[in-house]
Motif scaffolding. Structure first.
Motif, mmCIF file in Angstrom:
data_model
loop_
_atom_site.group_PDB
_atom_site.id
_atom_site.type_symbol
_atom_site.label_atom_id
_atom_site.label_comp_id
_atom_site.label_asym_id
_atom_site.label_seq_id
_atom_site.Cartn_x
_atom_site.Cartn_y
_atom_site.Cartn_z
ATOM 1 N N VAL A 1 0.012 8.412 4.623
ATOM 2 C CA VAL A 1 -0.464 7.705 5.807
ATOM 3 C C VAL A 1 0.365 8.218 7.131
ATOM 4 N N SER A 2 -0.535 8.348 8.135
ATOM 5 C CA SER A 2 -0.189 8.914 9.400
ATOM 6 C C SER A 2 1.077 7.878 9.940
ATOM 7 N N GLU B 1 -12.862 14.031 10.921
ATOM 8 C CA GLU B 1 -11.768 14.027 10.261
ATOM 9 C C GLU B 1 -11.998 14.352 8.802
ATOM 10 N N GLY C 1 -10.026 14.221 5.540
ATOM 11 C CA GLY C 1 -8.982 13.445 4.828
ATOM 12 C C GLY C 1 -8.707 12.042 5.257
ATOM 13 N N THR C 2 -9.491 11.247 4.977
ATOM 14 C CA THR C 2 -9.642 9.844 5.305
ATOM 15 C C THR C 2 -8.635 9.393 4.675
ATOM 16 N N TYR D 1 -6.173 4.983 7.936
ATOM 17 C CA TYR D 1 -5.459 4.435 9.068
ATOM 18 C C TYR D 1 -5.645 5.750 10.231
ATOM 19 N N ILE E 1 -14.168 12.428 6.200
ATOM 20 C CA ILE E 1 -14.546 12.927 4.629
ATOM 21 C C ILE E 1 -13.450 12.659 3.810
ATOM 22 N N GLY F 1 -16.970 13.200 -1.079
ATOM 23 C CA GLY F 1 -16.992 14.502 -1.343
ATOM 24 C C GLY F 1 -16.084 15.415 -0.732
ATOM 25 N N ASP F 2 -16.558 16.637 -1.468
ATOM 26 C CA ASP F 2 -15.530 17.687 -1.391
ATOM 27 C C ASP F 2 -15.876 18.365 0.082
ATOM 28 N N ALA F 3 -14.713 18.298 1.116
ATOM 29 C CA ALA F 3 -15.018 18.753 2.436
ATOM 30 C C ALA F 3 -15.654 20.228 2.684
ATOM 31 N N PHE G 1 -9.651 16.694 13.123
ATOM 32 C CA PHE G 1 -8.277 16.355 12.488
ATOM 33 C C PHE G 1 -8.625 16.857 11.072
ATOM 34 N N ASP H 1 -6.451 17.132 7.702
ATOM 35 C CA ASP H 1 -5.559 16.432 7.050
ATOM 36 C C ASP H 1 -5.912 16.282 5.573
ATOM 37 N N ALA H 2 -6.490 17.245 4.861
ATOM 38 C CA ALA H 2 -6.682 16.915 3.604
ATOM 39 C C ALA H 2 -5.702 18.128 2.779
ATOM 40 N N TYR I 1 -11.153 25.276 5.986
ATOM 41 C CA TYR I 1 -11.633 24.279 6.702
ATOM 42 C C TYR I 1 -11.615 24.647 8.462
HETATM 43 C C1 SAM Z 1 -2.839 13.369 3.739
HETATM 44 S S1 SAM Z 1 -4.032 12.186 3.038
HETATM 45 C C2 SAM Z 1 -5.088 11.802 4.707
HETATM 46 C C3 SAM Z 1 -4.217 11.094 5.505
HETATM 47 C C4 SAM Z 1 -4.889 10.034 6.621
HETATM 48 N N1 SAM Z 1 -5.643 11.324 7.502
HETATM 49 C C5 SAM Z 1 -4.140 9.465 7.441
HETATM 50 O O1 SAM Z 1 -3.471 10.117 8.157
HETATM 51 O O2 SAM Z 1 -3.694 8.106 6.945
HETATM 52 C C6 SAM Z 1 -5.151 13.693 2.325
HETATM 53 C C7 SAM Z 1 -6.589 13.025 1.646
HETATM 54 O O3 SAM Z 1 -7.318 14.360 1.601
HETATM 55 C C8 SAM Z 1 -7.930 14.066 0.537
HETATM 56 N N2 SAM Z 1 -8.552 15.417 0.013
HETATM 57 C C9 SAM Z 1 -7.847 16.384 -0.773
HETATM 58 N N3 SAM Z 1 -8.644 17.262 -0.888
HETATM 59 C C10 SAM Z 1 -9.972 16.984 -0.593
HETATM 60 C C11 SAM Z 1 -11.117 17.903 -0.400
HETATM 61 N N4 SAM Z 1 -11.099 18.993 -0.909
HETATM 62 N N5 SAM Z 1 -12.090 17.239 0.259
HETATM 63 C C12 SAM Z 1 -11.953 16.032 1.028
HETATM 64 N N6 SAM Z 1 -10.902 15.480 1.122
HETATM 65 C C13 SAM Z 1 -10.067 15.845 0.377
HETATM 66 C C14 SAM Z 1 -7.345 13.438 -0.353
HETATM 67 O O4 SAM Z 1 -8.211 12.526 -1.455
HETATM 68 C C15 SAM Z 1 -6.154 12.674 0.607
HETATM 69 O O5 SAM Z 1 -7.030 11.054 0.723
#
Ligand code: SAM
Length: 215
Positions: A42-43, A65, A67-68, A72, A90, A118-120, A135, A137-138, A146
């Motif tokens: 989480v950020s 964004e 990586g939800t 947060y 996503i 789904g898969d980004a 942003f 962040d995945a 990406y």
């Molecule tokens: C570091 S966390 C994101 C944190 C969030 N942005 C925050 O700051 O609170 C990474 C997220 O990327 C997602 N993720 C991983 N691989 C992914 C993919 N191929 N497509 C989409 N999301 C993906 C994970 O499920 C995870 O929830």
């Protein structure tokens, strides 16, 4: 996920001179730590205020964004949206969907967020919006992919941020794993890209700030 680069007193001092999180963000942070796997993703307060500040500076019409997680950073990024702006976010993890939708609705964002599960790599090519701010962040392995997938969808003068680009400091160590290699390759690719201006900001786990200067 990230290590603490600064002494705790300095971190605390920085936080003590940074605007507070909203009660909702505090709750999301707390519940993420209490109830969700890998809460260090989480950020959090300091980075969250940074994302909010960037969003207020840009006042984006559309933010993407990748990586939800628990929502947060999405809520922080939405704070500076232009009056009719929206955020597309996503994540591949459907298990968090109910919780995240509830947080978005508590933030009053249910009509301003497109939350895609789904898969980004598959979803980004289907997006038709032009983005003012992205942003990333995945999964670290796909950062370069990406970047390539979003680049043409970012408006000229728009910004891309990528999180965890110091990868707990592993980017400067000699023994490296797959994710570290991918983060290093991403950082090099961006730094060498003549279409952008960039800086690696050593905030928390490192944020790459990228401005698209040419198509
Ligand atoms: C570091 S966390 C994101 C944190 C969030 N942005 C925050 O700051 O609170 C990474 C997220 O990327 C997602 N993720 C991983 N691989 C992914 C993919 N191929 N497509 C989409 N999301 C993906 C994970 O499920 C995870 O929830």
């Amino acid at each position: 996920m990230e290590m603490d680069f600064l002494p705790k007193e300095i971190d605390d001092y920085a936080l003590g001179h940074t605007s507070p999180e909203s009660d909702l963000l505090k709750k999301i942070n707390r519940e993420t730590h209490a109830e969700i796997l890998m809460p260090r993703m989480v950020s959090g307060h300091l980075q969250g205020r940074f994302l909010s500040m960037v969003s207020h500076m840009i006042q984006p019409q559309v933010v993407l964004e990748i990586g939800t997680y628990t929502g947060y950073s999405a809520i922080c990024l939405a704070e500076g949206l232009a009056p009719n702006g929206k955020l597309v976010t996503i994540d591949v993890n459907e298990e968090l969907e109910t919780r995240v939708r509830s947080y978005f609705s508590q933030a009053g964002l249910e009509n301003r967020v497109d939350y895609l599960i789904g898969d980004a790599a598959k979803l980004i090519p289907t997006l038709v919006d032009q983005f003012d701010l992205v942003f990333i962040d995945a999964d670290k392995e796909n950062y370069s992919l990406y970047y390539d997938l979003i680049f043409d969808k970012v408006r000229l003068g728009g910004f891309i941020l990528a999180d965890n680009v110091l990868w707990s400091g592993k980017v400067v160590q000699s023994k490296i794993d797959k994710d570290t290699k991918a983060v290093r390759e991403f950082n090099r690719k961006v730094a060498d890209d003549p279409r952008v201006t960039t800086m690696l900001l050593p905030l928390r786990d490192g944020i790459m700030l990228i401005k698209k200067a040419k198509n």
